[in-house]
Design an enzyme around this catalytic site. Structure first.
Site, mmCIF file in Angstrom:
data_model
loop_
_atom_site.group_PDB
_atom_site.id
_atom_site.type_symbol
_atom_site.label_atom_id
_atom_site.label_comp_id
_atom_site.label_asym_id
_atom_site.label_seq_id
_atom_site.Cartn_x
_atom_site.Cartn_y
_atom_site.Cartn_z
ATOM 1 N N HIS A 82 0.841 -1.200 0.000
ATOM 2 C CA HIS A 82 0.000 0.000 0.000
ATOM 3 C C HIS A 82 0.869 1.240 0.000
ATOM 4 O O HIS A 82 1.825 1.352 0.759
ATOM 5 C CB HIS A 82 -0.889 0.013 1.253
ATOM 6 C CG HIS A 82 -1.769 1.219 1.322
ATOM 7 N ND1 HIS A 82 -2.962 1.312 0.640
ATOM 8 C CD2 HIS A 82 -1.609 2.416 1.945
ATOM 9 C CE1 HIS A 82 -3.502 2.493 0.857
ATOM 10 N NE2 HIS A 82 -2.697 3.184 1.642
ATOM 11 N N ASP A 161 -14.796 3.240 7.992
ATOM 12 C CA ASP A 161 -13.745 4.144 7.516
ATOM 13 C C ASP A 161 -14.242 4.991 6.354
ATOM 14 O O ASP A 161 -13.953 6.175 6.262
ATOM 15 C CB ASP A 161 -12.498 3.360 7.092
ATOM 16 C CG ASP A 161 -11.495 4.297 6.433
ATOM 17 O OD1 ASP A 161 -10.995 5.193 7.136
ATOM 18 O OD2 ASP A 161 -11.262 4.177 5.226
ATOM 19 N N ARG A 168 -14.085 13.344 7.678
ATOM 20 C CA ARG A 168 -12.793 13.988 7.978
ATOM 21 C C ARG A 168 -12.410 14.960 6.873
ATOM 22 O O ARG A 168 -11.870 16.031 7.123
ATOM 23 C CB ARG A 168 -11.699 12.912 8.129
ATOM 24 C CG ARG A 168 -11.784 12.155 9.448
ATOM 25 C CD ARG A 168 -10.911 10.914 9.406
ATOM 26 N NE ARG A 168 -9.531 11.213 9.114
ATOM 27 C CZ ARG A 168 -8.702 10.394 8.449
ATOM 28 N NH1 ARG A 168 -9.118 9.214 8.031
ATOM 29 N NH2 ARG A 168 -7.460 10.731 8.230
ATOM 30 N N SER A 183 -7.262 4.424 9.471
ATOM 31 C CA SER A 183 -8.008 4.364 8.213
ATOM 32 C C SER A 183 -7.331 3.395 7.232
ATOM 33 O O SER A 183 -7.970 2.500 6.670
ATOM 34 C CB SER A 183 -8.060 5.791 7.633
ATOM 35 O OG SER A 183 -8.449 5.780 6.302
ATOM 36 N N LYS A 187 -8.477 -1.022 6.444
ATOM 37 C CA LYS A 187 -8.785 -1.568 5.112
ATOM 38 C C LYS A 187 -7.805 -2.678 4.729
ATOM 39 O O LYS A 187 -8.191 -3.707 4.173
ATOM 40 C CB LYS A 187 -8.753 -0.444 4.068
ATOM 41 C CG LYS A 187 -9.942 0.492 4.188
ATOM 42 C CD LYS A 187 -9.846 1.680 3.258
ATOM 43 C CE LYS A 187 -8.808 2.658 3.734
ATOM 44 N NZ LYS A 187 -8.926 4.033 3.294
HETATM 45 N N1 URA Z 1 -5.520 7.189 2.873
HETATM 46 C C1 URA Z 1 -6.507 6.588 3.565
HETATM 47 O O1 URA Z 1 -7.015 5.555 3.160
HETATM 48 N N2 URA Z 1 -6.886 7.153 4.718
HETATM 49 C C2 URA Z 1 -6.356 8.282 5.226
HETATM 50 O O2 URA Z 1 -6.744 8.735 6.275
HETATM 51 C C3 URA Z 1 -5.335 8.895 4.479
HETATM 52 C C4 URA Z 1 -4.932 8.305 3.305
#
Ligand code: URA
Length: 441
Positions: A82, A161, A168, A183, A187
């Protein structure tokens, strides 16, 4: 339990318990806690921060808010990669095929781009026919057969999220390390891989602009991953200038294909080798970075990585003629040459300004429902540290709309700094964070 008490507790700088965090996440996901109370709690978290324990509880609660993907049907150690997002970051496209060609299963759930950073799925859709609409069963079957598949993130993956991130975004609470770590990791953990490699970007075009906060985010995510029993390593890499030369969907796909053929830009090629080596280590395929890099270099040189890429694209409906002949990929109608007004050295190319310029050309989404133009973007002709003469081309702007080009050029004027003296170059790799400690390079 009351949400007002939880807000007051955090506002007053106290630690929240697992039960309180679970109560908030469950209530907000189900809709019994309204946006205004969730916003208030997010702002309290923003100012009072969260401890490591609270961040882990938040991550776990968000992970458990939806479906947990079961990848047990895929043979071997599944390593997910990621990136925290950057400009010109087409790494997944090239790296996935390289790692898969080494025999390691790559089961990737990707997203679309929003704002100044592009998304892997948008980029791959430059190849006609390519689709990420796979069922979980097809996804698993493809990974078992050809070692790589990319699917879109399902709506049921960490839905808490999804809802919180949108909130947010409009309440000034994105850039908090615990909230970002929770966050991303909720995932990643829900997506079911056995091990996780995080590419934490640092610099002008990244979420985290300074090195120390980038390492802090890396440490937080590695700690969460390892606590949740997934081998996790983070690499802090540079995003002060764009990665590689291409920014924009089809331009980036062309660059990724050229890199798979062994003709990629130096920084992008080096990053793929470094990240690839760590993915191979996490998959227990090699035991050292040197061994890993060598294996990645070999699959590129032998043509195996490109072969796997073609199989992957074909298996998801894409037309492989476009890989064999990249000139067929979407092309803009016009190209404008951005020339240097001075002689000297390129000492800065601000990634954020380049990303926004590409967005203004139509390569990215300003809103979730914006339609992107796959053919437009920016192709850099010079990178930081290169010498340049007055009148020499700094970048080629690929565009379809005159007004959009003018707006992008305004932004590009801020992106470049040309100086008399050669600048000190920032390293591509700033350091590695693993459970054995931090190794700043
Ligand atoms: N990417 C995400 O998935 N979440 C965040 O809070 C920032 C970047």
């Amino acid at each position: 339990m009351s949400i007002v008490d939880i807000i007051l507790k955090k506002r007053n700088g106290k630690f929240l318990s697992k039960e309180e965090i679970d109560f908030f996440i469950q209530g907000y996901t189900e809709g019994t806690i309204p946006d205004y109370q969730a916003s208030s709690l997010l702002m309290a978290i923003y100012f009072q921060k969260m401890s490591k324990e609270e961040t882990a509880y938040l991550t776990e609660a968000m992970m458990n808010s939806g479906q947990l993907v079961n990848l047990a049907g895929i043979e071997g150690i599944k390593v997910d990669k990621h990136s925290t997002g950057g400009v010109g970051d087409k790494t997944t496209i090239a790296l996935g095929a390289m790692v898969a060609a080494c025999g390691v299963p790559v089961a990737k759930m990707s997203g679309r781009g929003l704002g100044h950073t592009g998304g892997t799925i948008d980029k791959l859709e430059s190849i006609p026919g390519f689709s990420v609409e796979l069922s979980i069963d097809q996804f698993i079957e493809n990974v078992n057969k050809i070692k790589i598949a990319v699917m879109g993130q399902t709506n049921d993956l960490a839905p808490a999220d999804k809802k919180l991130y949108s909130l947010r975004d409009v309440t000034g609470t994105v850039d908090n390390i615990s909230l970002i770590a929770g966050s991303i990791m909720s995932k990643k953990l829900a997506a079911g891989a056995d091990a996780i490699l995080l590419d934490v970007k640092t610099g002008n075009g990244a979420f985290m602009k300074d090195i120390d906060s980038s390492f802090e985010l890396a440490r937080e995510m590695v700690s969460i991953g390892n606590k949740m029993k997934r081998d996790t390593i983070a690499i802090v890499t540079d995003m002060d200038q764009p990665l590689g030369l291409a920014i924009g969907n089809s331009l980036e796909v062309k660059e990724a294909i050229e890199t798979l053929k062994g003709n990629g830009p130096e920084d992008f090629t080096n990053l793929c080798e470094e990240l690839g080596a760590y993915m191979l280590i996490l998959a227990k395929k090699v035991s050292t970075v040197e061994e890993g890099k060598k294996m990645i270099q070999e699959v590129v040189k032998s043509g195996e990585a490109l072969k796997v890429f073609k199989k992957f694209i074909a298996s998801q409906g894409g037309d492989v003629d476009y890989i064999e002949n990249i000139d067929l990929l979407p092309k803009s109608n016009y190209v404008y040459e951005l020339k240097s007004e001075k002689t000297g050295y390129v000492s800065q190319i601000k990634a954020m300004d380049i990303g926004i310029a590409a967005l203004l050309l139509g390569a990215g989404r300003e809103r979730k429902d914006s339609i992107i133009d796959l053919s437009v973007g920016i192709l850099l002709n010079k990178k930081v540290g290169d010498s340049v003469k007055k009148g020499e081309i700094l970048a080629n702007i690929h565009y379809n709309d005159e007004l959009k080009k003018v707006l992008a050029l305004e932004k590009l004027n801020y992106a470049y700094k040309i100086t008399k003296d050669k600048p000190i170059l920032r390293p591509l790799i700033h350091g590695i964070v693993s459970d054995t400690g931090i190794e700043k390079i």
